[in-house]
Design a protein around this motif. Structure first.
Motif, PDB file in Angstrom:
ATOM      1  N   GLY A 174      -5.241   7.000   2.370  1.00  0.00           N
ATOM      2  CA  GLY A 174      -5.264   7.341   3.590  1.00  0.00           C
ATOM      3  C   GLY A 174      -3.541   7.483   4.435  1.00  0.00           C
ATOM      4  O   GLY A 174      -3.071   7.205   3.706  1.00  0.00           O
ATOM      5  N   PRO A 175      -3.765   8.118   5.663  1.00  0.00           N
ATOM      6  CA  PRO A 175      -2.453   8.217   6.275  1.00  0.00           C
ATOM      7  C   PRO A 175      -2.221   6.542   6.660  1.00  0.00           C
ATOM      8  O   PRO A 175      -2.722   5.917   6.958  1.00  0.00           O
ATOM      9  CB  PRO A 175      -2.948   8.690   7.295  1.00  0.00           C
ATOM     10  N   PRO A 176      -0.748   6.486   6.836  1.00  0.00           N
ATOM     11  CA  PRO A 176      -0.302   5.052   7.518  1.00  0.00           C
ATOM     12  C   PRO A 176      -1.004   4.739   8.782  1.00  0.00           C
ATOM     13  O   PRO A 176      -1.533   5.655   9.483  1.00  0.00           O
ATOM     14  CB  PRO A 176       1.217   5.321   7.823  1.00  0.00           C
ATOM     15  N   LYS A 177      -0.915   3.533   9.289  1.00  0.00           N
ATOM     16  CA  LYS A 177      -1.639   3.291  10.518  1.00  0.00           C
ATOM     17  C   LYS A 177      -1.273   3.949  11.728  1.00  0.00           C
ATOM     18  O   LYS A 177      -2.188   4.031  12.580  1.00  0.00           O
ATOM     19  CB  LYS A 177      -1.546   1.657  10.870  1.00  0.00           C
ATOM     20  N   GLY A 197       0.836  -1.231  -0.083  1.00  0.00           N
ATOM     21  CA  GLY A 197       0.333   0.110   0.065  1.00  0.00           C
ATOM     22  C   GLY A 197       0.736   1.175   0.001  1.00  0.00           C
ATOM     23  O   GLY A 197       0.591   2.327  -0.679  1.00  0.00           O
ATOM     24  N   GLU A 198       2.069   1.107   0.627  1.00  0.00           N
ATOM     25  CA  GLU A 198       2.971   2.472   0.590  1.00  0.00           C
ATOM     26  C   GLU A 198       3.659   2.525  -0.892  1.00  0.00           C
ATOM     27  O   GLU A 198       3.694   3.510  -0.980  1.00  0.00           O
ATOM     28  CB  GLU A 198       3.805   2.183   1.695  1.00  0.00           C
ATOM     29  N   LEU A 199       4.007   1.558  -1.383  1.00  0.00           N
ATOM     30  CA  LEU A 199       4.558   1.307  -2.871  1.00  0.00           C
ATOM     31  C   LEU A 199       3.461   1.918  -3.779  1.00  0.00           C
ATOM     32  O   LEU A 199       3.923   2.828  -4.611  1.00  0.00           O
ATOM     33  CB  LEU A 199       4.814   0.370  -3.322  1.00  0.00           C
ATOM     34  N   ALA A 200       2.283   1.495  -3.629  1.00  0.00           N
ATOM     35  CA  ALA A 200       1.384   1.819  -4.738  1.00  0.00           C
ATOM     36  C   ALA A 200       0.776   3.288  -4.407  1.00  0.00           C
ATOM     37  O   ALA A 200       0.404   3.981  -5.226  1.00  0.00           O
ATOM     38  CB  ALA A 200       0.140   0.981  -4.618  1.00  0.00           C
ATOM     39  N   ALA A 201       1.090   3.974  -3.267  1.00  0.00           N
ATOM     40  CA  ALA A 201       0.599   5.440  -2.949  1.00  0.00           C
ATOM     41  C   ALA A 201       1.740   6.410  -3.249  1.00  0.00           C
ATOM     42  O   ALA A 201       1.526   7.508  -3.279  1.00  0.00           O
ATOM     43  CB  ALA A 201       0.137   5.398  -1.728  1.00  0.00           C
ATOM     44  N   LEU A 202       3.086   5.742  -3.710  1.00  0.00           N
ATOM     45  CA  LEU A 202       3.878   6.673  -3.808  1.00  0.00           C
ATOM     46  C   LEU A 202       3.931   7.807  -5.067  1.00  0.00           C
ATOM     47  O   LEU A 202       3.218   7.222  -6.088  1.00  0.00           O
ATOM     48  CB  LEU A 202       5.431   5.971  -4.349  1.00  0.00           C
ATOM     49  N   ARG A 203       4.016   9.064  -5.070  1.00  0.00           N
ATOM     50  CA  ARG A 203       3.912  10.162  -5.846  1.00  0.00           C
ATOM     51  C   ARG A 203       5.532  10.621  -6.273  1.00  0.00           C
ATOM     52  O   ARG A 203       6.262  10.297  -5.511  1.00  0.00           O
ATOM     53  CB  ARG A 203       3.155  11.246  -5.347  1.00  0.00           C
ATOM     54  N   ALA A 245       1.582   7.057  13.575  1.00  0.00           N
ATOM     55  CA  ALA A 245       2.559   8.205  13.345  1.00  0.00           C
ATOM     56  C   ALA A 245       4.002   7.666  12.709  1.00  0.00           C
ATOM     57  O   ALA A 245       4.561   8.268  12.045  1.00  0.00           O
ATOM     58  CB  ALA A 245       2.603   9.115  14.338  1.00  0.00           C
ATOM     59  N   ALA A 246       4.405   6.474  13.710  1.00  0.00           N
ATOM     60  CA  ALA A 246       5.738   6.095  12.989  1.00  0.00           C
ATOM     61  C   ALA A 246       5.721   5.419  11.534  1.00  0.00           C
ATOM     62  O   ALA A 246       6.701   5.319  10.759  1.00  0.00           O
ATOM     63  CB  ALA A 246       6.089   4.901  13.831  1.00  0.00           C
ATOM     64  N   GLY A 247       4.466   5.302  11.003  1.00  0.00           N
ATOM     65  CA  GLY A 247       4.540   4.890   9.510  1.00  0.00           C
ATOM     66  C   GLY A 247       4.916   5.890   8.672  1.00  0.00           C
ATOM     67  O   GLY A 247       5.109   5.741   7.384  1.00  0.00           O
ATOM     68  N   VAL A 248       4.481   7.340   8.862  1.00  0.00           N
ATOM     69  CA  VAL A 248       5.142   8.410   8.053  1.00  0.00           C
ATOM     70  C   VAL A 248       6.334   8.743   8.432  1.00  0.00           C
ATOM     71  O   VAL A 248       7.171   8.928   9.407  1.00  0.00           O
ATOM     72  CB  VAL A 248       4.263   9.795   8.497  1.00  0.00           C
ATOM     73  N   ARG A 249       7.216   8.420   7.281  1.00  0.00           N
ATOM     74  CA  ARG A 249       8.706   8.241   7.483  1.00  0.00           C
ATOM     75  C   ARG A 249       9.510   8.499   6.251  1.00  0.00           C
ATOM     76  O   ARG A 249       8.658   8.507   5.144  1.00  0.00           O
ATOM     77  CB  ARG A 249       9.063   6.913   8.016  1.00  0.00           C
ATOM     78  N   VAL A 250      10.886   8.574   6.308  1.00  0.00           N
ATOM     79  CA  VAL A 250      11.594   8.594   5.004  1.00  0.00           C
ATOM     80  C   VAL A 250      12.509   7.535   4.996  1.00  0.00           C
ATOM     81  O   VAL A 250      12.998   7.164   6.206  1.00  0.00           O
ATOM     82  CB  VAL A 250      12.480   9.927   5.174  1.00  0.00           C
ATOM     83  N   VAL A 305      12.651   7.785  -0.374  1.00  0.00           N
ATOM     84  CA  VAL A 305      11.427   7.768  -0.538  1.00  0.00           C
ATOM     85  C   VAL A 305      10.616   8.346   0.950  1.00  0.00           C
ATOM     86  O   VAL A 305      10.889   7.966   1.972  1.00  0.00           O
ATOM     87  CB  VAL A 305      10.793   6.683  -0.969  1.00  0.00           C
ATOM     88  N   ARG A 306       9.753   9.241   0.628  1.00  0.00           N
ATOM     89  CA  ARG A 306       8.740   9.743   1.627  1.00  0.00           C
ATOM     90  C   ARG A 306       7.596   8.938   1.824  1.00  0.00           C
ATOM     91  O   ARG A 306       6.840   8.687   0.635  1.00  0.00           O
ATOM     92  CB  ARG A 306       8.736  11.283   1.602  1.00  0.00           C
ATOM     93  N   VAL A 307       7.197   8.563   2.905  1.00  0.00           N
ATOM     94  CA  VAL A 307       6.069   7.793   3.066  1.00  0.00           C
ATOM     95  C   VAL A 307       5.048   8.568   3.977  1.00  0.00           C
ATOM     96  O   VAL A 307       4.666   8.328   5.037  1.00  0.00           O
ATOM     97  CB  VAL A 307       6.155   6.116   3.695  1.00  0.00           C
ATOM     98  N   PRO A 308       4.187   9.364   3.164  1.00  0.00           N
ATOM     99  CA  PRO A 308       2.976  10.122   3.722  1.00  0.00           C
ATOM    100  C   PRO A 308       1.737   9.580   3.820  1.00  0.00           C
ATOM    101  O   PRO A 308       0.942   9.828   4.553  1.00  0.00           O
ATOM    102  CB  PRO A 308       3.142  11.448   3.096  1.00  0.00           C
ATOM    103  N   ARG A 309       1.668   8.279   3.058  1.00  0.00           N
ATOM    104  CA  ARG A 309       0.293   7.820   2.923  1.00  0.00           C
ATOM    105  C   ARG A 309       0.468   6.357   2.386  1.00  0.00           C
ATOM    106  O   ARG A 309       1.148   5.941   2.177  1.00  0.00           O
ATOM    107  CB  ARG A 309      -0.626   8.761   1.913  1.00  0.00           C
ATOM    108  N   LYS A 310      -0.784   5.860   2.174  1.00  0.00           N
ATOM    109  CA  LYS A 310      -0.979   4.454   1.714  1.00  0.00           C
ATOM    110  C   LYS A 310      -2.101   4.441   0.964  1.00  0.00           C
ATOM    111  O   LYS A 310      -2.937   5.004   0.940  1.00  0.00           O
ATOM    112  CB  LYS A 310      -0.661   3.380   3.146  1.00  0.00           C
ATOM    113  N   LEU A 311      -2.206   3.060   0.150  1.00  0.00           N
ATOM    114  CA  LEU A 311      -3.186   2.868  -0.707  1.00  0.00           C
ATOM    115  C   LEU A 311      -4.019   1.636   0.076  1.00  0.00           C
ATOM    116  O   LEU A 311      -3.237   0.706   0.420  1.00  0.00           O
ATOM    117  CB  LEU A 311      -2.863   2.598  -2.120  1.00  0.00           C
ATOM    118  N   ALA A 312      -5.068   1.680   0.385  1.00  0.00           N
ATOM    119  CA  ALA A 312      -5.745   0.408   1.087  1.00  0.00           C
ATOM    120  C   ALA A 312      -7.036   0.003   0.441  1.00  0.00           C
ATOM    121  O   ALA A 312      -7.576   0.713  -0.175  1.00  0.00           O
ATOM    122  CB  ALA A 312      -6.312   0.896   2.545  1.00  0.00           C
TER     123      ALA A 312
END
Length: 121
Positions: free
Chosen positions: A74-77, A41-47, A79-84, A58-65
């Motif tokens: 939506g956001p990762p599950k 979901g993080e890979l599919a949501a990359l821009r 706060a730790a999921g939002v990362r570089v 790569v910055r991970v600000p969202r996911k595709l679910a």
């Protein structure tokens, strides 16, 4: 040269071989997934704006679910999921080629990932 350098090279070679067996538009997905630890979901949501090839991150600000009746961003599950995430050279090169050959401005992964490339349950 580190103790595990030859193992890392062998693992990267295996992933490159797997990626070569896939349709070209999915090759970077396979390599980046294997070498970065990002979830589907993080890979599919990359821009494009999430990918910094010069910094090899790569910055991970969202996911595709997968929701009940659709796919949704939506956001990762947590706060730790939002990362570089740092990328190894092989992943950077795969992304560089992918962005040049397969991607429109604004997205990082092929939009078809949410369709035919989507993981089935």
């Amino acid at each position: 040269m580190g103790k595990y350098a030859s193992v890392r090279g062998w693992v990267e070679l295996q992933h490159e071989q797997r990626a070569a067996a896939m349709p070209a538009r999915f090759a970077a997905l396979i390599i980046v997934a294997a070498l970065s630890g990002l979830r589907w979901g993080e890979l599919a949501a990359l821009r494009r704006c999430d990918v910094d090839l010069d910094a090899a991150t790569v910055r991970v600000p969202r996911k595709l679910a997968a929701l009940k009746d659709r796919l949704g961003f939506g956001p990762p599950k947590s706060a730790a999921g939002v990362r570089v995430v740092a990328l190894p050279a092989a992943a950077v090169e795969a992304l560089r080629e992918h962005l040049a050959e397969h991607v429109e401005e604004g997205t990082a992964m092929d939009r078809r990932i949410g369709g035919e490339g989507r993981r089935r349950r």
